[in-house]
Design an enzyme around this catalytic site. Structure first.
Site, PDB file in Angstrom:
ATOM      1  N   GLY A  12       0.809  -1.221   0.000  1.00 17.21           N
ATOM      2  CA  GLY A  12       0.000   0.000   0.000  1.00 17.21           C
ATOM      3  C   GLY A  12       0.842   1.271   0.000  1.00 17.21           C
ATOM      4  N   TYR A  13       0.143   2.385   0.114  1.00 19.81           N
ATOM      5  CA  TYR A  13       0.800   3.701   0.006  1.00 19.81           C
ATOM      6  C   TYR A  13       1.915   3.871   1.044  1.00 19.81           C
ATOM      7  CZ  TYR A  13       1.169   8.822   0.544  1.00 19.81           C
ATOM      8  OH  TYR A  13       1.625  10.101   0.678  1.00 19.81           O
ATOM      9  N   ASP A  60      -4.199 -12.828   3.189  1.00 17.38           N
ATOM     10  CA  ASP A  60      -4.970 -11.977   4.098  1.00 17.38           C
ATOM     11  C   ASP A  60      -4.468 -12.126   5.535  1.00 17.38           C
ATOM     12  OD1 ASP A  60      -8.122 -10.769   3.775  1.00 17.38           O
ATOM     13  OD2 ASP A  60      -7.278 -11.032   5.782  1.00 17.38           O
ATOM     14  N   PHE A  82       0.409  -2.523   8.783  1.00 17.10           N
ATOM     15  CA  PHE A  82      -0.307  -1.478   8.022  1.00 17.10           C
ATOM     16  C   PHE A  82      -1.637  -1.983   7.470  1.00 17.10           C
ATOM     17  CE2 PHE A  82       4.213  -0.545   7.619  1.00 17.10           C
ATOM     18  CZ  PHE A  82       4.253   0.803   7.914  1.00 17.10           C
ATOM     19  N   SER A 126      -3.773   6.577  14.055  1.00 17.89           N
ATOM     20  CA  SER A 126      -4.074   7.833  13.375  1.00 17.89           C
ATOM     21  C   SER A 126      -4.400   8.921  14.396  1.00 17.89           C
ATOM     22  CB  SER A 126      -5.293   7.597  12.483  1.00 17.89           C
ATOM     23  OG  SER A 126      -5.843   8.807  12.057  1.00 17.89           O
ATOM     24  N   TYR A 151     -14.319   4.026  10.855  1.00 21.06           N
ATOM     25  CA  TYR A 151     -12.889   3.829  10.585  1.00 21.06           C
ATOM     26  C   TYR A 151     -12.072   4.297  11.789  1.00 21.06           C
ATOM     27  CZ  TYR A 151      -8.172   5.106   9.221  1.00 21.06           C
ATOM     28  OH  TYR A 151      -6.808   5.261   9.217  1.00 21.06           O
ATOM     29  N   LYS A 155      -9.664   2.198  14.707  1.00 20.17           N
ATOM     30  CA  LYS A 155      -8.266   2.479  15.095  1.00 20.17           C
ATOM     31  C   LYS A 155      -8.172   2.606  16.614  1.00 20.17           C
ATOM     32  CE  LYS A 155      -6.198   2.303  11.297  1.00 20.17           C
ATOM     33  NZ  LYS A 155      -5.122   1.368  11.054  1.00 20.17           N
ATOM     34  N   TYR A 179      -0.336   8.741  13.076  1.00 22.39           N
ATOM     35  CA  TYR A 179       0.044   9.570  11.931  1.00 22.39           C
ATOM     36  C   TYR A 179      -0.871  10.770  11.863  1.00 22.39           C
ATOM     37  CZ  TYR A 179       1.470   4.892  10.167  1.00 22.39           C
ATOM     38  OH  TYR A 179       1.968   3.620  10.003  1.00 22.39           O
ATOM     39  N   ASN A 201      -9.150  12.314  -0.042  1.00 23.47           N
ATOM     40  CA  ASN A 201      -8.196  13.162   0.672  1.00 23.47           C
ATOM     41  C   ASN A 201      -7.746  14.326  -0.205  1.00 23.47           C
ATOM     42  OD1 ASN A 201      -7.280  10.098   1.925  1.00 23.47           O
ATOM     43  ND2 ASN A 201      -7.968  11.717   3.276  1.00 23.47           N
TER      44      ASN A 201
HETATM   45  P1  NAD Z   1      -3.381   1.575   1.793  1.00 24.22           P
HETATM   46  O1  NAD Z   1      -4.800   1.177   1.558  1.00 24.22           O
HETATM   47  O2  NAD Z   1      -2.622   2.130   0.659  1.00 24.22           O
HETATM   48  O3  NAD Z   1      -2.568   0.348   2.391  1.00 24.22           O
HETATM   49  C1  NAD Z   1      -3.153  -0.671   3.157  1.00 24.22           C
HETATM   50  C2  NAD Z   1      -2.725  -2.010   2.564  1.00 24.22           C
HETATM   51  O4  NAD Z   1      -3.278  -3.072   3.337  1.00 24.22           O
HETATM   52  C3  NAD Z   1      -3.213  -2.191   1.131  1.00 24.22           C
HETATM   53  O5  NAD Z   1      -2.127  -2.599   0.327  1.00 24.22           O
HETATM   54  C4  NAD Z   1      -4.263  -3.291   1.236  1.00 24.22           C
HETATM   55  O6  NAD Z   1      -4.313  -4.070   0.066  1.00 24.22           O
HETATM   56  C5  NAD Z   1      -3.779  -4.061   2.456  1.00 24.22           C
HETATM   57  N1  NAD Z   1      -4.824  -4.784   3.201  1.00 24.22           N
HETATM   58  C6  NAD Z   1      -6.003  -4.312   3.653  1.00 24.22           C
HETATM   59  N2  NAD Z   1      -6.657  -5.270   4.345  1.00 24.22           N
HETATM   60  C7  NAD Z   1      -5.854  -6.369   4.346  1.00 24.22           C
HETATM   61  C8  NAD Z   1      -5.962  -7.662   4.897  1.00 24.22           C
HETATM   62  N3  NAD Z   1      -7.044  -8.028   5.584  1.00 24.22           N
HETATM   63  N4  NAD Z   1      -4.965  -8.532   4.711  1.00 24.22           N
HETATM   64  C9  NAD Z   1      -3.853  -8.180   3.993  1.00 24.22           C
HETATM   65  N5  NAD Z   1      -3.696  -6.960   3.442  1.00 24.22           N
HETATM   66  C10 NAD Z   1      -4.685  -6.066   3.620  1.00 24.22           C
HETATM   67  O7  NAD Z   1      -3.388   2.583   3.023  1.00 24.22           O
HETATM   68  P2  NAD Z   1      -2.210   3.472   3.621  1.00 24.22           P
HETATM   69  O8  NAD Z   1      -2.557   4.883   3.400  1.00 24.22           O
HETATM   70  O9  NAD Z   1      -0.903   2.949   3.168  1.00 24.22           O
HETATM   71  O10 NAD Z   1      -2.411   3.182   5.167  1.00 24.22           O
HETATM   72  C11 NAD Z   1      -1.674   2.186   5.858  1.00 24.22           C
HETATM   73  C12 NAD Z   1      -2.162   2.125   7.291  1.00 24.22           C
HETATM   74  O11 NAD Z   1      -1.996   3.402   7.903  1.00 24.22           O
HETATM   75  C13 NAD Z   1      -3.635   1.771   7.441  1.00 24.22           C
HETATM   76  O12 NAD Z   1      -3.788   0.945   8.563  1.00 24.22           O
HETATM   77  C14 NAD Z   1      -4.285   3.122   7.669  1.00 24.22           C
HETATM   78  O13 NAD Z   1      -5.489   3.007   8.396  1.00 24.22           O
HETATM   79  C15 NAD Z   1      -3.213   3.832   8.474  1.00 24.22           C
HETATM   80  N6  NAD Z   1      -3.300   5.304   8.365  1.00 24.22           N
HETATM   81  C16 NAD Z   1      -3.289   5.879   7.129  1.00 24.22           C
HETATM   82  C17 NAD Z   1      -3.390   7.257   7.029  1.00 24.22           C
HETATM   83  C18 NAD Z   1      -3.388   7.924   5.681  1.00 24.22           C
HETATM   84  O14 NAD Z   1      -3.715   9.104   5.593  1.00 24.22           O
HETATM   85  N7  NAD Z   1      -3.020   7.285   4.592  1.00 24.22           N
HETATM   86  C19 NAD Z   1      -3.493   8.040   8.186  1.00 24.22           C
HETATM   87  C20 NAD Z   1      -3.485   7.417   9.429  1.00 24.22           C
HETATM   88  C21 NAD Z   1      -3.383   6.028   9.507  1.00 24.22           C
HETATM   89  C1  UD1 Z   2      -9.192  12.184   6.744  1.00 33.17           C
HETATM   90  C2  UD1 Z   2     -10.037  11.286   7.613  1.00 33.17           C
HETATM   91  C3  UD1 Z   2      -9.186  10.701   8.721  1.00 33.17           C
HETATM   92  C4  UD1 Z   2      -7.982   9.990   8.130  1.00 33.17           C
HETATM   93  C5  UD1 Z   2      -7.207  10.989   7.255  1.00 33.17           C
HETATM   94  C6  UD1 Z   2      -6.019  10.392   6.584  1.00 33.17           C
HETATM   95  C7  UD1 Z   2     -12.273  12.256   7.478  1.00 33.17           C
HETATM   96  C8  UD1 Z   2     -13.384  12.918   8.233  1.00 33.17           C
HETATM   97  N1  UD1 Z   2     -11.144  12.036   8.162  1.00 33.17           N
HETATM   98  O1  UD1 Z   2      -8.672  13.223   7.536  1.00 33.17           O
HETATM   99  O2  UD1 Z   2      -9.949   9.778   9.475  1.00 33.17           O
HETATM  100  O3  UD1 Z   2      -7.131   9.493   9.155  1.00 33.17           O
HETATM  101  O4  UD1 Z   2      -8.088  11.491   6.234  1.00 33.17           O
HETATM  102  O5  UD1 Z   2      -6.399   9.436   5.660  1.00 33.17           O
HETATM  103  O6  UD1 Z   2     -12.410  11.926   6.318  1.00 33.17           O
HETATM  104  N2  UD1 Z   2     -10.647  18.875   1.985  1.00 33.17           N
HETATM  105  C9  UD1 Z   2     -11.277  19.698   1.069  1.00 33.17           C
HETATM  106  N3  UD1 Z   2     -11.672  19.167  -0.123  1.00 33.17           N
HETATM  107  C10 UD1 Z   2     -11.464  17.845  -0.443  1.00 33.17           C
HETATM  108  C11 UD1 Z   2     -10.808  17.019   0.495  1.00 33.17           C
HETATM  109  C12 UD1 Z   2     -10.420  17.567   1.709  1.00 33.17           C
HETATM  110  O7  UD1 Z   2     -11.494  20.885   1.327  1.00 33.17           O
HETATM  111  O8  UD1 Z   2     -11.864  17.417  -1.542  1.00 33.17           O
HETATM  112  C13 UD1 Z   2     -10.189  19.471   3.269  1.00 33.17           C
HETATM  113  C14 UD1 Z   2     -10.815  18.824   4.504  1.00 33.17           C
HETATM  114  O9  UD1 Z   2     -12.014  19.466   4.854  1.00 33.17           O
HETATM  115  C15 UD1 Z   2      -9.689  19.013   5.529  1.00 33.17           C
HETATM  116  C16 UD1 Z   2      -8.406  18.936   4.704  1.00 33.17           C
HETATM  117  O10 UD1 Z   2      -8.806  19.230   3.362  1.00 33.17           O
HETATM  118  O11 UD1 Z   2      -9.766  20.288   6.103  1.00 33.17           O
HETATM  119  C17 UD1 Z   2      -7.740  17.575   4.741  1.00 33.17           C
HETATM  120  O12 UD1 Z   2      -8.685  16.585   4.379  1.00 33.17           O
HETATM  121  P1  UD1 Z   2      -8.291  15.035   4.181  1.00 33.17           P
HETATM  122  O13 UD1 Z   2      -7.122  14.936   3.288  1.00 33.17           O
HETATM  123  O14 UD1 Z   2      -9.523  14.290   3.783  1.00 33.17           O
HETATM  124  O15 UD1 Z   2      -7.799  14.584   5.629  1.00 33.17           O
HETATM  125  P2  UD1 Z   2      -8.562  14.690   7.047  1.00 33.17           P
HETATM  126  O16 UD1 Z   2      -9.929  15.226   6.902  1.00 33.17           O
HETATM  127  O17 UD1 Z   2      -7.647  15.384   7.976  1.00 33.17           O
END
Ligand code: NAD
Ligand code: UD1
Length: 340
Positions: A12-13, A60, A82, A126, A151, A155, A179, A201
Protein backbone atom coordinates in the site's frame (compact mmCIF):
# COMPACT_ATOMS: atom_id res chain seq x y z
CA UNK A 1 17.65 -18.34 8.73
CA UNK A 2 18.10 -14.58 8.57
CA UNK A 3 15.92 -12.28 10.64
CA UNK A 4 13.17 -10.53 8.70
CA UNK A 5 10.65 -7.80 9.33
CA UNK A 6 7.08 -8.71 8.41
CA UNK A 7 5.22 -5.79 6.83
CA UNK A 8 1.46 -6.37 6.57
CA UNK A 9 -0.14 -4.10 3.98
CA UNK A 10 3.33 -3.46 2.57
CA UNK A 11 2.12 -3.00 -1.02
CA UNK A 12 0.00 0.00 0.00
CA UNK A 13 0.80 3.70 0.01
CA UNK A 14 2.62 4.07 3.32
CA UNK A 15 3.75 0.44 3.55
CA UNK A 16 5.58 0.55 0.20
CA UNK A 17 7.57 3.62 1.30
CA UNK A 18 8.46 1.87 4.54
CA UNK A 19 9.52 -1.24 2.59
CA UNK A 20 11.94 0.95 0.59
CA UNK A 21 13.36 2.51 3.77
CA UNK A 22 13.78 -0.92 5.41
CA UNK A 23 15.46 -2.45 2.35
CA UNK A 24 17.78 0.55 2.05
CA UNK A 25 18.83 0.16 5.65
CA UNK A 26 19.73 -3.49 5.13
CA UNK A 27 16.71 -5.27 6.62
CA UNK A 28 15.17 -8.37 5.06
CA UNK A 29 11.50 -7.75 4.42
CA UNK A 30 8.46 -9.99 3.99
CA UNK A 31 5.31 -8.31 2.71
CA UNK A 32 1.90 -9.84 3.40
CA UNK A 33 -0.83 -8.07 1.44
CA UNK A 34 -4.13 -9.21 -0.08
CA UNK A 35 -3.91 -6.37 -2.66
CA UNK A 36 -7.49 -5.26 -1.90
CA UNK A 37 -6.36 -1.64 -2.19
CA UNK A 38 -2.98 -1.84 -3.89
CA UNK A 39 -0.91 -3.35 -6.65
CA UNK A 40 2.13 -5.62 -6.44
CA UNK A 41 3.78 -3.21 -8.91
CA UNK A 42 4.64 -1.02 -5.94
CA UNK A 43 6.97 -3.79 -4.77
CA UNK A 44 8.57 -4.12 -8.22
CA UNK A 45 9.18 -0.39 -8.03
CA UNK A 46 10.66 -0.78 -4.53
CA UNK A 47 13.09 -3.25 -6.12
CA UNK A 48 13.90 -0.73 -8.87
CA UNK A 49 14.70 1.89 -6.23
CA UNK A 50 16.70 -0.25 -3.84
CA UNK A 51 18.09 -3.12 -5.93
CA UNK A 52 16.73 -5.46 -3.24
CA UNK A 53 13.56 -7.54 -3.27
CA UNK A 54 11.14 -8.11 -0.45
CA UNK A 55 9.57 -11.58 -0.17
CA UNK A 56 5.95 -11.09 -1.24
CA UNK A 57 3.13 -13.26 0.05
CA UNK A 58 -0.27 -12.46 -1.37
CA UNK A 59 -2.72 -13.25 1.38
CA UNK A 60 -4.97 -11.98 4.10
CA UNK A 61 -3.93 -10.99 7.58
CA UNK A 62 -7.11 -12.72 8.83
CA UNK A 63 -5.92 -16.08 7.46
CA UNK A 64 -4.55 -17.73 10.59
CA UNK A 65 -3.29 -20.84 8.83
CA UNK A 66 -1.31 -18.70 6.40
CA UNK A 67 0.18 -16.64 9.26
CA UNK A 68 1.21 -19.76 11.18
CA UNK A 69 2.91 -21.11 8.06
CA UNK A 70 4.62 -17.77 7.42
CA UNK A 71 6.03 -17.64 10.96
CA UNK A 72 7.27 -21.24 10.67
CA UNK A 73 8.95 -20.71 7.31
CA UNK A 74 10.56 -17.37 8.13
CA UNK A 75 12.39 -16.05 11.14
CA UNK A 76 10.44 -12.89 11.87
CA UNK A 77 11.88 -10.52 14.48
CA UNK A 78 9.16 -7.85 14.38
CA UNK A 79 5.98 -6.88 12.61
CA UNK A 80 4.91 -3.57 11.10
CA UNK A 81 1.13 -3.73 10.76
CA UNK A 82 -0.31 -1.48 8.02
CA UNK A 83 -2.95 -3.85 6.63
CA UNK A 84 -6.37 -2.35 7.06
CA UNK A 85 -9.15 -0.45 5.36
CA UNK A 86 -9.10 3.34 5.50
CA UNK A 87 -11.96 4.89 3.55
CA UNK A 88 -13.94 6.99 6.02
CA UNK A 89 -17.15 7.25 3.93
CA UNK A 90 -17.23 3.52 3.17
CA UNK A 91 -16.71 2.75 6.86
CA UNK A 92 -19.96 4.58 7.64
CA UNK A 93 -21.85 2.53 5.05
CA UNK A 94 -20.20 -0.81 5.87
CA UNK A 95 -19.04 -0.65 9.49
CA UNK A 96 -18.79 -4.42 10.00
CA UNK A 97 -16.34 -4.71 7.11
CA UNK A 98 -14.11 -2.18 8.92
CA UNK A 99 -14.39 -3.70 12.38
CA UNK A 100 -13.73 -7.16 10.92
CA UNK A 101 -10.74 -6.20 8.84
CA UNK A 102 -9.13 -3.67 11.16
CA UNK A 103 -9.88 -5.05 14.63
CA UNK A 104 -10.37 -8.80 14.06
CA UNK A 105 -7.42 -8.73 11.63
CA UNK A 106 -5.19 -7.17 14.29
CA UNK A 107 -6.33 -9.59 17.00
CA UNK A 108 -5.62 -12.61 14.77
CA UNK A 109 -2.21 -11.23 13.86
CA UNK A 110 -1.29 -10.80 17.55
CA UNK A 111 -2.47 -14.34 18.34
CA UNK A 112 -0.32 -15.76 15.55
CA UNK A 113 2.64 -13.64 16.66
CA UNK A 114 2.34 -14.82 20.26
CA UNK A 115 2.18 -18.45 19.28
CA UNK A 116 5.29 -17.97 17.13
CA UNK A 117 7.09 -16.13 19.95
CA UNK A 118 7.21 -12.79 18.12
CA UNK A 119 6.39 -9.91 20.45
CA UNK A 120 7.53 -6.73 18.69
CA UNK A 121 4.81 -4.82 16.89
CA UNK A 122 4.47 -1.39 15.31
CA UNK A 123 0.86 -0.42 14.65
CA UNK A 124 -0.41 2.23 12.19
CA UNK A 125 -2.75 4.40 14.17
CA UNK A 126 -4.07 7.83 13.38
CA UNK A 127 -4.49 11.29 14.87
CA UNK A 128 -8.18 10.61 14.41
CA UNK A 129 -8.10 8.84 17.82
CA UNK A 130 -7.80 12.26 19.51
CA UNK A 131 -11.27 13.26 18.26
CA UNK A 132 -11.60 17.03 18.44
CA UNK A 133 -9.20 18.32 21.09
CA UNK A 134 -9.74 21.78 22.54
CA UNK A 135 -6.10 22.72 22.39
CA UNK A 136 -3.31 22.59 19.81
CA UNK A 137 -0.76 21.17 19.35
CA UNK A 138 -1.84 17.64 20.20
CA UNK A 139 0.51 15.71 22.45
CA UNK A 140 0.40 12.00 23.25
CA UNK A 141 -0.71 12.77 26.80
CA UNK A 142 -4.04 14.12 25.52
CA UNK A 143 -6.98 11.86 26.24
CA UNK A 144 -8.22 10.00 23.21
CA UNK A 145 -11.51 11.46 22.08
CA UNK A 146 -14.48 10.34 20.09
CA UNK A 147 -13.61 9.68 16.44
CA UNK A 148 -16.48 10.69 14.16
CA UNK A 149 -16.70 7.52 12.06
CA UNK A 150 -16.34 3.70 12.23
CA UNK A 151 -12.89 3.83 10.59
CA UNK A 152 -11.61 6.08 13.36
CA UNK A 153 -13.28 3.96 16.02
CA UNK A 154 -11.68 0.82 14.58
CA UNK A 155 -8.27 2.48 15.09
CA UNK A 156 -9.12 3.54 18.65
CA UNK A 157 -10.47 0.09 19.55
CA UNK A 158 -7.39 -1.62 18.11
CA UNK A 159 -5.22 0.69 20.20
CA UNK A 160 -7.18 -0.37 23.28
CA UNK A 161 -6.77 -4.06 22.41
CA UNK A 162 -3.01 -3.54 22.08
CA UNK A 163 -2.81 -1.62 25.38
CA UNK A 164 -4.56 -4.50 27.18
CA UNK A 165 -2.29 -6.99 25.48
CA UNK A 166 0.87 -5.13 26.50
CA UNK A 167 -0.31 -4.91 30.12
CA UNK A 168 -1.16 -8.61 30.20
CA UNK A 169 2.27 -9.92 29.22
CA UNK A 170 5.64 -8.16 29.66
CA UNK A 171 7.14 -9.88 26.64
CA UNK A 172 5.24 -7.54 24.31
CA UNK A 173 6.87 -4.42 22.98
CA UNK A 174 4.38 -2.36 21.00
CA UNK A 175 4.55 1.05 19.31
CA UNK A 176 1.35 2.90 18.48
CA UNK A 177 2.26 5.43 15.80
CA UNK A 178 -0.36 8.13 15.40
CA UNK A 179 0.04 9.57 11.93
CA UNK A 180 -1.13 13.06 11.13
CA UNK A 181 -1.78 13.61 7.39
CA UNK A 182 0.64 11.60 5.22
CA UNK A 183 1.19 13.10 1.75
CA UNK A 184 3.80 13.15 -0.98
CA UNK A 185 5.59 10.37 -2.78
CA UNK A 186 9.04 8.87 -3.18
CA UNK A 187 11.41 11.45 -4.77
CA UNK A 188 12.18 9.02 -7.62
CA UNK A 189 8.54 9.33 -8.73
CA UNK A 190 8.33 5.52 -8.77
CA UNK A 191 6.00 4.95 -5.82
CA UNK A 192 3.18 7.08 -4.48
CA UNK A 193 -0.47 7.17 -3.53
CA UNK A 194 -2.82 5.51 -6.02
CA UNK A 195 -6.35 5.96 -4.71
CA UNK A 196 -9.26 3.93 -6.08
CA UNK A 197 -11.86 6.06 -7.85
CA UNK A 198 -12.40 9.65 -6.81
CA UNK A 199 -9.99 10.56 -4.00
CA UNK A 200 -11.37 11.55 -0.58
CA UNK A 201 -8.20 13.16 0.67
CA UNK A 202 -7.08 16.65 -0.20
CA UNK A 203 -3.73 16.25 -1.93
CA UNK A 204 -4.64 13.34 -4.23
CA UNK A 205 -7.72 15.36 -5.22
CA UNK A 206 -5.69 18.50 -5.94
CA UNK A 207 -3.18 16.57 -8.04
CA UNK A 208 -5.94 14.98 -10.13
CA UNK A 209 -7.37 18.45 -10.77
CA UNK A 210 -3.87 19.58 -11.81
CA UNK A 211 -3.52 16.77 -14.33
CA UNK A 212 -7.02 17.38 -15.72
CA UNK A 213 -8.69 14.18 -14.48
CA UNK A 214 -11.00 16.16 -12.19
CA UNK A 215 -12.57 19.50 -12.99
CA UNK A 216 -12.33 21.41 -9.76
CA UNK A 217 -11.61 21.02 -6.08
CA UNK A 218 -14.42 21.51 -3.59
CA UNK A 219 -13.11 23.27 -0.50
CA UNK A 220 -15.11 21.89 2.40
CA UNK A 221 -15.82 24.83 4.69
CA UNK A 222 -14.66 28.45 4.61
CA UNK A 223 -16.07 29.48 7.99
CA UNK A 224 -13.84 27.55 10.38
CA UNK A 225 -12.22 29.56 13.18
CA UNK A 226 -8.82 29.21 11.47
CA UNK A 227 -6.33 31.61 9.82
CA UNK A 228 -8.32 31.83 6.55
CA UNK A 229 -11.53 29.99 7.39
CA UNK A 230 -10.48 26.67 5.80
CA UNK A 231 -9.45 23.49 7.66
CA UNK A 232 -5.91 23.22 9.00
CA UNK A 233 -3.93 19.95 9.11
CA UNK A 234 -0.42 18.72 9.85
CA UNK A 235 0.73 17.28 6.50
CA UNK A 236 3.76 15.04 6.72
CA UNK A 237 5.94 13.74 3.88
CA UNK A 238 5.49 9.99 3.52
CA UNK A 239 9.28 9.43 3.39
CA UNK A 240 9.67 11.26 6.73
CA UNK A 241 6.89 9.03 8.06
CA UNK A 242 8.70 5.95 6.74
CA UNK A 243 11.91 7.00 8.50
CA UNK A 244 9.90 7.41 11.72
CA UNK A 245 8.94 3.73 11.46
CA UNK A 246 12.56 2.69 11.24
CA UNK A 247 13.31 4.67 14.40
CA UNK A 248 10.29 3.21 16.19
CA UNK A 249 11.44 -0.27 15.23
CA UNK A 250 14.86 0.42 16.75
CA UNK A 251 13.25 1.87 19.89
CA UNK A 252 11.02 -1.12 20.58
CA UNK A 253 14.04 -3.38 20.43
CA UNK A 254 15.22 -1.73 23.65
CA UNK A 255 11.91 -0.90 25.31
CA UNK A 256 9.21 -3.14 26.69
CA UNK A 257 5.54 -2.43 27.05
CA UNK A 258 3.55 -0.03 24.95
CA UNK A 259 4.69 3.33 23.67
CA UNK A 260 2.72 5.96 21.78
CA UNK A 261 4.34 8.39 19.38
CA UNK A 262 2.81 11.11 17.21
CA UNK A 263 4.30 11.27 13.75
CA UNK A 264 3.67 14.79 12.52
CA UNK A 265 5.64 17.93 11.73
CA UNK A 266 4.20 20.28 14.36
CA UNK A 267 2.98 22.72 11.67
CA UNK A 268 -0.51 23.22 10.34
CA UNK A 269 -1.42 24.40 6.83
CA UNK A 270 -4.86 25.47 5.63
CA UNK A 271 -6.57 24.13 2.52
CA UNK A 272 -5.93 27.43 0.74
CA UNK A 273 -2.24 27.33 1.67
CA UNK A 274 -2.06 23.80 0.27
CA UNK A 275 -3.65 24.90 -3.01
CA UNK A 276 -1.19 27.78 -3.37
CA UNK A 277 1.83 25.63 -2.53
CA UNK A 278 0.75 23.01 -5.06
CA UNK A 279 0.22 25.64 -7.75
CA UNK A 280 3.70 26.95 -7.15
CA UNK A 281 5.35 23.53 -7.28
CA UNK A 282 3.45 22.32 -10.35
CA UNK A 283 3.03 25.58 -12.24
CA UNK A 284 -0.62 24.63 -12.81
CA UNK A 285 -3.76 26.44 -11.78
CA UNK A 286 -6.05 24.61 -9.38
CA UNK A 287 -9.66 25.57 -9.93
CA UNK A 288 -11.67 25.41 -6.74
CA UNK A 289 -14.96 26.45 -5.25
CA UNK A 290 -16.01 26.96 -1.67
CA UNK A 291 -18.68 24.64 -0.27
CA UNK A 292 -20.20 23.82 3.12
CA UNK A 293 -18.20 21.88 5.70
CA UNK A 294 -17.81 18.11 5.25
CA UNK A 295 -19.66 16.30 8.05
CA UNK A 296 -17.28 14.85 10.64
CA UNK A 297 -14.40 17.21 9.81
CA UNK A 298 -12.67 19.17 12.54
CA UNK A 299 -11.37 22.74 12.20
CA UNK A 300 -7.72 22.12 12.91
CA UNK A 301 -5.30 19.45 13.95
CA UNK A 302 -1.55 19.45 14.35
CA UNK A 303 0.94 17.47 16.35
CA UNK A 304 3.30 18.19 19.16
CA UNK A 305 6.17 16.16 17.68
CA UNK A 306 8.63 16.56 20.60
CA UNK A 307 8.09 13.15 22.20
CA UNK A 308 9.15 11.38 19.00
CA UNK A 309 12.11 13.72 18.64
CA UNK A 310 13.27 13.13 22.19
CA UNK A 311 12.64 9.40 22.42
CA UNK A 312 13.18 8.26 18.84
CA UNK A 313 15.69 10.85 17.69
CA UNK A 314 13.39 11.48 14.73
CA UNK A 315 11.86 14.58 13.29
CA UNK A 316 10.24 15.38 9.98
CA UNK A 317 12.80 17.08 7.72
CA UNK A 318 10.98 17.60 4.45
CA UNK A 319 9.28 20.89 3.62
CA UNK A 320 5.83 21.66 2.25
CA UNK A 321 7.47 22.36 -1.11
CA UNK A 322 9.11 18.90 -1.06
CA UNK A 323 5.69 17.34 -0.40
CA UNK A 324 4.19 19.20 -3.36
CA UNK A 325 7.06 18.61 -5.80
CA UNK A 326 7.17 14.90 -5.02
CA UNK A 327 3.37 14.53 -5.28
CA UNK A 328 3.40 16.30 -8.63
CA UNK A 329 6.32 14.22 -9.96
CA UNK A 330 4.52 10.98 -9.01
CA UNK A 331 1.22 12.21 -10.49
CA UNK A 332 2.70 13.43 -13.76
CA UNK A 333 4.92 10.38 -14.32
CA UNK A 334 2.07 8.00 -13.41
CA UNK A 335 -1.18 9.65 -14.48
CA UNK A 336 -3.03 6.35 -13.96
CA UNK A 337 -1.13 5.29 -10.87
CA UNK A 338 0.17 1.73 -11.13
CA UNK A 339 -2.20 0.89 -14.00
CA UNK A 340 -0.11 0.99 -17.19
P1 NAD B 1 -3.38 1.57 1.79
O1 NAD B 1 -4.80 1.18 1.56
O2 NAD B 1 -2.62 2.13 0.66
O3 NAD B 1 -2.57 0.35 2.39
C1 NAD B 1 -3.15 -0.67 3.16
C2 NAD B 1 -2.73 -2.01 2.56
O4 NAD B 1 -3.28 -3.07 3.34
C3 NAD B 1 -3.21 -2.19 1.13
O5 NAD B 1 -2.13 -2.60 0.33
C4 NAD B 1 -4.26 -3.29 1.24
O6 NAD B 1 -4.31 -4.07 0.07
C5 NAD B 1 -3.78 -4.06 2.46
N1 NAD B 1 -4.82 -4.78 3.20
C6 NAD B 1 -6.00 -4.31 3.65
N2 NAD B 1 -6.66 -5.27 4.35
C7 NAD B 1 -5.85 -6.37 4.35
C8 NAD B 1 -5.96 -7.66 4.90
N3 NAD B 1 -7.04 -8.03 5.58
N4 NAD B 1 -4.96 -8.53 4.71
C9 NAD B 1 -3.85 -8.18 3.99
N5 NAD B 1 -3.70 -6.96 3.44
C10 NAD B 1 -4.68 -6.07 3.62
O7 NAD B 1 -3.39 2.58 3.02
P2 NAD B 1 -2.21 3.47 3.62
O8 NAD B 1 -2.56 4.88 3.40
O9 NAD B 1 -0.90 2.95 3.17
O10 NAD B 1 -2.41 3.18 5.17
C11 NAD B 1 -1.67 2.19 5.86
C12 NAD B 1 -2.16 2.13 7.29
O11 NAD B 1 -2.00 3.40 7.90
C13 NAD B 1 -3.64 1.77 7.44
O12 NAD B 1 -3.79 0.94 8.56
C14 NAD B 1 -4.29 3.12 7.67
O13 NAD B 1 -5.49 3.01 8.40
C15 NAD B 1 -3.21 3.83 8.47
N6 NAD B 1 -3.30 5.30 8.36
C16 NAD B 1 -3.29 5.88 7.13
C17 NAD B 1 -3.39 7.26 7.03
C18 NAD B 1 -3.39 7.92 5.68
O14 NAD B 1 -3.72 9.10 5.59
N7 NAD B 1 -3.02 7.28 4.59
C19 NAD B 1 -3.49 8.04 8.19
C20 NAD B 1 -3.49 7.42 9.43
C21 NAD B 1 -3.38 6.03 9.51
C1 UD1 C 1 -9.19 12.18 6.74
C2 UD1 C 1 -10.04 11.29 7.61
C3 UD1 C 1 -9.19 10.70 8.72
C4 UD1 C 1 -7.98 9.99 8.13
C5 UD1 C 1 -7.21 10.99 7.26
C6 UD1 C 1 -6.02 10.39 6.58
C7 UD1 C 1 -12.27 12.26 7.48
C8 UD1 C 1 -13.38 12.92 8.23
N1 UD1 C 1 -11.14 12.04 8.16
O1 UD1 C 1 -8.67 13.22 7.54
O2 UD1 C 1 -9.95 9.78 9.47
O3 UD1 C 1 -7.13 9.49 9.16
O4 UD1 C 1 -8.09 11.49 6.23
O5 UD1 C 1 -6.40 9.44 5.66
O6 UD1 C 1 -12.41 11.93 6.32
N2 UD1 C 1 -10.65 18.88 1.99
C9 UD1 C 1 -11.28 19.70 1.07
N3 UD1 C 1 -11.67 19.17 -0.12
C10 UD1 C 1 -11.46 17.84 -0.44
C11 UD1 C 1 -10.81 17.02 0.49
C12 UD1 C 1 -10.42 17.57 1.71
O7 UD1 C 1 -11.49 20.88 1.33
O8 UD1 C 1 -11.86 17.42 -1.54
C13 UD1 C 1 -10.19 19.47 3.27
C14 UD1 C 1 -10.82 18.82 4.50
O9 UD1 C 1 -12.01 19.47 4.85
C15 UD1 C 1 -9.69 19.01 5.53
C16 UD1 C 1 -8.41 18.94 4.70
O10 UD1 C 1 -8.81 19.23 3.36
O11 UD1 C 1 -9.77 20.29 6.10
C17 UD1 C 1 -7.74 17.58 4.74
O12 UD1 C 1 -8.69 16.58 4.38
P1 UD1 C 1 -8.29 15.04 4.18
O13 UD1 C 1 -7.12 14.94 3.29
O14 UD1 C 1 -9.52 14.29 3.78
O15 UD1 C 1 -7.80 14.58 5.63
P2 UD1 C 1 -8.56 14.69 7.05
O16 UD1 C 1 -9.93 15.23 6.90
O17 UD1 C 1 -7.65 15.38 7.98
Amino acid sequence: MLDSILVTGGAGYIGSHVVVTLLQSGHNVIVLDNLCNSSASSLDRAYQITGRKPVFIQGDVRDRELLDKLFTQHQVSSVLHFAGLKAVGESTREPLKYYENNIVGSVGLCQAMASAGVFKLVFSSSATVYGEPEQMPISESFATGAPTNPYGRSKLMTEQVLMDLASSDPRWSIALLRYFNPVGAHPTGLIGEDPNGIPNNLLPYISQVAIGKLKELTVFGSDYPTKDGTGVRDYIHVVDLAEGHLKALQAINDKQGLNVWNLGTGRGYSVLEMIRAFEQASNRVITYRMAPRRPGDIAECWAAPDKAEKELGWKAERTLNDMMIDTWRWQSLNPNGYTE
